[in-house]
Design a protein around this motif. Structure first.
Motif, PDB file in Angstrom:
ATOM      1  N   VAL A 198       4.131  -8.706  -8.817  1.00 35.92           N
ATOM      2  CA  VAL A 198       4.501  -8.999  -7.433  1.00 35.92           C
ATOM      3  C   VAL A 198       6.011  -8.978  -7.314  1.00 35.92           C
ATOM      4  O   VAL A 198       6.702  -9.762  -7.972  1.00 35.92           O
ATOM      5  N   GLU A 199       6.504  -8.083  -6.451  1.00 37.03           N
ATOM      6  CA  GLU A 199       7.939  -7.924  -6.253  1.00 37.03           C
ATOM      7  C   GLU A 199       8.395  -8.690  -5.019  1.00 37.03           C
ATOM      8  O   GLU A 199       7.625  -8.915  -4.086  1.00 37.03           O
ATOM      9  N   SER A 200       9.660  -9.051  -5.028  1.00 35.40           N
ATOM     10  CA  SER A 200      10.264  -9.688  -3.862  1.00 35.40           C
ATOM     11  C   SER A 200      11.758  -9.417  -3.870  1.00 35.40           C
ATOM     12  O   SER A 200      12.314  -9.013  -4.906  1.00 35.40           O
ATOM     13  N   GLY A 201      12.394  -9.617  -2.713  1.00 32.13           N
ATOM     14  CA  GLY A 201      13.841  -9.527  -2.652  1.00 32.13           C
ATOM     15  C   GLY A 201      14.391  -8.308  -1.949  1.00 32.13           C
ATOM     16  O   GLY A 201      15.609  -8.186  -1.775  1.00 32.13           O
ATOM     17  N   THR A 245       8.992 -12.395 -15.940  1.00 30.62           N
ATOM     18  CA  THR A 245       9.671 -11.939 -14.733  1.00 30.62           C
ATOM     19  C   THR A 245      10.861 -11.057 -15.093  1.00 30.62           C
ATOM     20  O   THR A 245      11.584 -11.352 -16.049  1.00 30.62           O
ATOM     21  N   THR A 296       8.875  -2.563  -3.045  1.00 28.83           N
ATOM     22  CA  THR A 296       9.637  -3.309  -2.049  1.00 28.83           C
ATOM     23  C   THR A 296      10.728  -2.391  -1.489  1.00 28.83           C
ATOM     24  O   THR A 296      11.414  -1.694  -2.235  1.00 28.83           O
ATOM     25  N   TYR A 322      14.284  -9.001 -13.283  1.00 30.04           N
ATOM     26  CA  TYR A 322      15.172  -9.044 -12.127  1.00 30.04           C
ATOM     27  C   TYR A 322      16.028  -7.777 -12.079  1.00 30.04           C
ATOM     28  O   TYR A 322      16.298  -7.156 -13.113  1.00 30.04           O
ATOM     29  N   LEU A 357      16.411  -8.206  -6.689  1.00 25.20           N
ATOM     30  CA  LEU A 357      14.970  -8.017  -6.718  1.00 25.20           C
ATOM     31  C   LEU A 357      14.367  -8.828  -7.862  1.00 25.20           C
ATOM     32  O   LEU A 357      14.974  -8.954  -8.921  1.00 25.20           O
ATOM     33  N   SER A 358      13.168  -9.342  -7.623  1.00 26.52           N
ATOM     34  CA  SER A 358      12.421 -10.056  -8.656  1.00 26.52           C
ATOM     35  C   SER A 358      11.025  -9.467  -8.753  1.00 26.52           C
ATOM     36  O   SER A 358      10.468  -8.992  -7.761  1.00 26.52           O
ATOM     37  N   CYS A 359      10.462  -9.517  -9.954  1.00 26.42           N
ATOM     38  CA  CYS A 359       9.103  -9.041 -10.163  1.00 26.42           C
ATOM     39  C   CYS A 359       8.440  -9.963 -11.173  1.00 26.42           C
ATOM     40  O   CYS A 359       8.890 -10.040 -12.316  1.00 26.42           O
TER      41      CYS A 359
END
Length: 120
Positions: free
Chosen positions: A5-8, A77, A114, A79, A20-22
């Motif tokens: 799951v990615e975010s950022g 995780t 993302t 980054y 970005l984070s995953c």
């Protein structure tokens, strides 16, 4: 089995920064390499940066000196710190992981992507 799951991602002006984070979850024994790829419209997916479990990194020439990849093995995780962003960095960014699972199973997994958009 395994989810990434990615975010950022988001919209930023040229010269700005994003991180970005995953996060990987599921039936994970350990994770070998983790990386970030990107794909711009009409282009092939390309490697941005990758990092091994021991911390060895490989970064594309186009982002070297501006992007930094890192990982937290305890959190599964990875980054991507992106500085001095340029309009040509605009793309969908995907996380990738080489995962060892129970019963000597192994697989390569991708996140959903993302969007990163850099305005000039």
């Amino acid at each position: 089995q395994v989810q990434l799951v990615e975010s950022g991602g988001g919209l930023v002006q040229a010269g700005g920064s994003l991180r970005l984070s995953c996060a990987a979850s599921g039936s994970i024994v350990s994770i070998n390499a983790m990386g970030w790829y990107r794909q711009a419209p009409g282009e092939q997916r390309e490697l941005v940066a990758a990092v091994t479990r021991s911390g060895t990194t490989n970064t594309a020439d186009s982002v070297k000196g501006r992007f930094t990849i890192s990982r937290d093995n305890a959190k599964n995780t990875v980054y991507l710190q992106m500085n001095s962003l340029k309009p040509e960095d605009t793309a969908v960014y995907y996380c990738n992981a080489d995962v060892f699972m129970p019963w000597t199973s192994r697989g390569t997994y991708w996140g959903q992507g993302t969007q990163v958009t850099v305005s000039s």
